[in-house]
Scaffold this active site. Sequence first.
Site: not given
Length: 671
Positions: A302, A339, A370-372, A374-375, A377, A516
């Site tokens: 990453d 955030d 935030f979510s993977a 929608t990408r 927040s 992951d």
Amino acid sequence: MPKANLADLYSRALREAFGKLNPRIMIKNPVMFIVWVGTLITALLTLNPNLFGRSSTSAGFNASVTVILLLTVLFANFAEAVAEGRGKAQADALRSTQTQTYAQRILADGSEERVSSTDLRRGDRIAVSAGDLIPADGEVLEGVASVDESAITGESAPVLKEPGSDVASSVTGGTRILSDNLVIRVTADPGKGFIDRMIALVEGAERSKTPNEIALTVLLAVLTLVFLIVVATLPPPAHYIDSPVSITLLIALLVALIPTTIGGLLSAIGIAGMDRVAQFNVVATSGRAVEACGDISTLVLDKTGTITLGNRLVEEFIPVQDHSVAEVAAIALAASIFDTTPEGKSIVRLAEKLGATLPFDPQTAEGVEFSARTRMSGTDLPDGGEFRKGAVDAIRGFVRSRGGQAPADLDAAYEQVSRLGGTPLAVCQNHDIYGVIYLKDIIKPGIQERFNQLRRMGVRTIMLTGDNRITASVIAKEAGVDDFIAEATPEDKIQVIQQEQAAGKLVAMTGDGTNDAPALAQANVGLAMNSGTQAAKEASNMVDLDSDPTKLIDLVTIGKQLLITRGALTTFSLANDIAKYFAIIPAMFTSTGIGTLNVMGLNSPQSAVLAALIYNALIIPALIPLALRGVKFRPLSANQLLQRNILIYGLGGLIAPFIAIKLIDLSLSRL
């Protein structure tokens, strides 16, 4: 982890060396088992030299051979016991952190009952308060609290634990809660928790031989069998040329020919490899995982936290269309007020520094996480107002769904930030995009040199990032990785691993989140962060207690060092056998023409045999420090390593015995 007192370590290893003389233990090592059987036979011949027929060797000579063979076996057992002892010392330190505690188990009706930690089962809910020891591994369901994990990680700084976070919801039994209260769901039954697994692994209770160890053990067993057959067929021709050999001399020849050096040190090398991993504060679930690190040909990494420092900070607000910097700051503040990430906090700080204020009461608003998927927040208002920040294409799609259009100069701002190697985030209110936030990534110092070292070893590096392709290419070039995947999703991680494995490569990766876990399970080596979720830890075969993703690079080095050490000592051991052959064979047939091959000029058959066996015994403890420490690692290609092994350990293993045996022979002749 604390080092054991050397005196205690060696005394315990010496006691265990005698305990390992048990036949059921010895037979697991075919090479040393043959030496052990030879010791028993020569011991019987010491009591009665003519037990198997008339012998040309005396009881005193037989006794000398018996003592030397016994020492050879004990030295091999001692090497393994020392390696195991270091792991047991670490296990004792971990075991001291385990105490039986009591827990407040929450029942189905909401009431609580006080139970022993040994009565907790997977799925139970427990309540812990400030000052309590967390009684079992689990996931935080409710509350936010500081936890002292120093007993596990060695770090004194407390860690914040809260629910719903991939990096802060997992807790470990034996750690202590410092503040506030938590409700935890137990994820491990008694005896199967993280510390229990650590103890079993570093102590070696669950250690099994790796595929390479098994293959080498089989090879050594075959070589031993071949030499056994060769030695067993020597008496008839020896009798024919009128130079009969005794059973003691045949056993001495066999021990000299078989690869006792690597046979005695093989287990110690493998155990020491796991120990070196443990010293890096990494727990490996098996020796196979450590060894696999040495065979890794692809690293999947990453970007954030591994290649870059991790905490991206806002550098600038870039307005688009007719908006001003002040307007962008105000909208960015509204979208980031909920955030709590370092990035979000830096946006709030810069916006407030520029004089921005909230156009609404935060008490009446609701944060959007935030979510993977929608990408993005942001914040929702009761009157329907929506503030968002996120990936530029995600915000573009959001605005279109609200009937708006992206401004013409949005792409220019996007590319401006991307070409600087930064991460661009667009900000909008409802259907109107106000501008772009420039988040700056900082490459970790020295990371490029480490990737260059991996490249020299033949390891390919692939960077995964959620950034756009332009930003990813800039970071990849600056960091020196071989390839990159931009705008990566969790599915992309599995796909890239499967593609590399389909090409016959072994792949390693790091991760900490639940998303992951599938990729960690798919990888040949999966390194999970201790701060990560329980799912990630269970899917991986290594856990980093310090939660440092760059450790994967160090683990590749340790794995390769393990393989290099095993290869070097195997080369040395086989080269040794040649010198011992020339010491004993001519000495056995001094009364015949073959005796003229005594190129070493050894004093007598007895001194030649004893000198070779003494060297054979002493070389094992002499190499124990090298086996435990490992051969010094250098980032070289496979061909370069092979040449280096042959020149240093092959040639050295050929020359050293000639010198040592000659010196020992001279000493024995004076006695």
